[in-house]
Design a protein around this motif. Structure first.
Motif, short mmCIF file in Angstrom:
data_model
loop_
_atom_site.label_atom_id
_atom_site.label_comp_id
_atom_site.label_asym_id
_atom_site.label_seq_id
_atom_site.Cartn_x
_atom_site.Cartn_y
_atom_site.Cartn_z
N GLU A 37 0.82 -1.21 0.00
CA GLU A 37 0.00 0.00 0.00
C GLU A 37 0.86 1.27 0.00
O GLU A 37 0.47 2.29 -0.58
CB GLU A 37 -0.93 0.01 1.21
N LYS A 54 0.65 4.23 -2.87
CA LYS A 54 0.50 5.66 -2.59
C LYS A 54 1.62 6.46 -3.24
O LYS A 54 1.40 7.59 -3.71
CB LYS A 54 0.50 5.90 -1.08
N ASN A 65 0.71 6.80 -6.75
CA ASN A 65 -0.38 7.78 -6.86
C ASN A 65 0.18 9.19 -6.92
O ASN A 65 -0.30 10.02 -7.70
CB ASN A 65 -1.32 7.65 -5.66
N ASP A 108 -13.51 13.12 -7.32
CA ASP A 108 -13.03 11.74 -7.14
C ASP A 108 -12.34 11.19 -8.38
O ASP A 108 -12.25 9.97 -8.57
CB ASP A 108 -14.18 10.80 -6.74
N THR A 109 -11.83 12.09 -9.23
CA THR A 109 -11.01 11.67 -10.37
C THR A 109 -9.71 12.46 -10.35
O THR A 109 -9.60 13.52 -9.70
CB THR A 109 -11.74 11.92 -11.70
N MET A 152 -10.90 14.37 -3.43
CA MET A 152 -10.94 12.92 -3.59
C MET A 152 -11.42 12.29 -2.29
O MET A 152 -10.75 12.40 -1.26
CB MET A 152 -9.56 12.37 -3.95
N SER A 153 -12.55 11.64 -2.33
CA SER A 153 -13.09 11.01 -1.12
C SER A 153 -12.59 9.58 -0.93
O SER A 153 -12.68 9.03 0.16
CB SER A 153 -14.63 11.01 -1.18
N ASP A 154 -12.07 8.98 -2.00
CA ASP A 154 -11.58 7.61 -1.92
C ASP A 154 -10.13 7.60 -1.43
O ASP A 154 -9.24 8.12 -2.10
CB ASP A 154 -11.66 6.95 -3.29
N PRO A 155 -9.86 7.03 -0.25
CA PRO A 155 -8.48 7.00 0.27
C PRO A 155 -7.51 6.25 -0.64
O PRO A 155 -6.30 6.49 -0.59
CB PRO A 155 -8.62 6.30 1.62
N GLU A 156 -8.01 5.34 -1.48
CA GLU A 156 -7.13 4.59 -2.37
C GLU A 156 -6.49 5.49 -3.42
O GLU A 156 -5.46 5.14 -3.99
CB GLU A 156 -7.92 3.47 -3.06
N GLN A 157 -7.08 6.66 -3.68
CA GLN A 157 -6.54 7.58 -4.68
C GLN A 157 -5.59 8.60 -4.09
O GLN A 157 -4.96 9.35 -4.83
CB GLN A 157 -7.69 8.32 -5.38
N HIS A 158 -5.50 8.66 -2.78
CA HIS A 158 -4.68 9.68 -2.13
C HIS A 158 -3.20 9.44 -2.37
O HIS A 158 -2.75 8.29 -2.41
CB HIS A 158 -4.96 9.70 -0.63
#
Length: 319
Positions: free
Chosen positions: A112, A116, A119, A183-184, A262-268
């Motif tokens: 993970e 990140k 990302n 969120d994009t 971005m609300s999705d932590p996977e995109q942070h």
């Protein structure tokens, strides 16, 4: 009765001797001034480098040693609140035993962290590339053409540049929501690509290029595209590199944009994820922070000469 020899005044000295003494005094003064400036600069350099050195060296400590040295800082009470630090924190720059367990966990056992990191690369890379492309084209227009409308638009660029990102965050959010970009990655890319900083920097630099150089190119039959590509771009190489370094470091460390857009932590990116490492992973925080610093340090060290040249060069042709 003998007369005492009168003390020779400065006016009665030999001119060459007087000049020699003045030169020696001036040299001692310059040496003292340089020594004082060097001491002050070295002191500030050590103070600025201490956190970086501490982070890198502590990333090679074992988890038990890190907990023994800094555990009291992250200690919490039964309700999860911070507790008063009653003992002195032991800042250690040299580990008792070098350990690679933190890097082993980050690089091989916890993917993970690497997700990140990539990302961050995916978010920052396009911003740097396309912001420089847009800024170079816009700067060429601002530098080449004069007029009231151009001055008004450039003044608006300056106003936007002076505003902190927190001021424009709400408009950016509303526009992204209206365009269905929340969120994009585009919610981060578009404001970054059209940021005014690089436009301002390159415009001020291009204005220093002598008009005679551009007029000579026009006389030789060069069009606007050829002047832009073959004259302005080579002369602005230092400024472009300077803008690239500053833009990269600015967006590499961004936190507010991904958190809000971005609300999705996977995109942070990793810059956001670093703040979420809990107290039981202090050693991992040191290792991840070290990995996170590597791109910025490499880019700065590689482009230091271009950065200084882009800031100090006054335009024109170097001999």
């Amino acid at each position: 009765m003998k007369k005492r020899p009168e003390k020779m005044s400065a006016a009665t000295l030999d001119p060459r001797e007087r000049d020699r003494k003045l030169a020696m005094r001036r040299k001692r003064y310059q040496t003292a001034k340089i020594a004082l400036a060097t001491i002050v600069a070295a002191t500030f350099a050590i103070l600025f480098l201490m956190p970086i050195v501490l982070t890198i060296t502590n990333s090679f400590m074992a988890a038990s040693e890190i907990s023994a040295n800094y555990g009291s800082i992250f200690a919490t009470d039964a309700n999860g609140g911070k507790v008063y630090i009653s003992e002195r924190v032991n800042l250690k720059f040299i580990p008792d035993m070098v350990s690679f367990s933190q890097y082993n966990t980050v690089l091989f056992k916890s993917p993970e962290y690497l997700f990140k990191f990539w990302n961050s690369v995916i978010l920052v890379g396009p911003i740097v590339v396309f912001q420089l492309i847009v800024a170079s084209l816009a700067s060429y227009g601002f530098a080449r053409y004069r007029g009231r409308i151009r001055e008004i638009i450039f003044f608006a660029y300056i106003i936007l540049m002076l505003m902190p990102y927190q001021v424009t965050l709400v408009p950016n959010y509303l526009v992204s929501d209206w365009l269905n970009l929340l969120d994009t990655n585009w919610a981060i890319w578009l404001p970054g690509i059209f940021s005014p900083f690089a436009v301002f920097l390159l415009t001020k630099f291009m204005r220093r290029i002598p008009e005679s150089v551009l007029e000579a190119a026009q006389i030789d039959g060069a069009g606007e595209w050829q002047i832009y590509r073959k004259i302005c771009m080579p002369l602005c190489k230092g400024a472009i590199c300077s803008a690239a370094i500053l833009v990269f470091i600015d967006y590499w460390n961004m936190v507010e944009q991904p958190l809000i857009l971005m609300s999705d932590p996977e995109q942070h990116p990793l810059s956001v994820f670093l703040s979420k490492i809990n107290a039981g992973e202090i050693g991992l925080a040191f290792a991840v922070a070290t990995i996170y610093m590597v791109p910025s340090l490499l880019i700065f060290l590689y482009g230091e000469e271009y950065l200084v040249d882009g800031i100090t060069y006054q335009g024109g042709i170097k001999g």
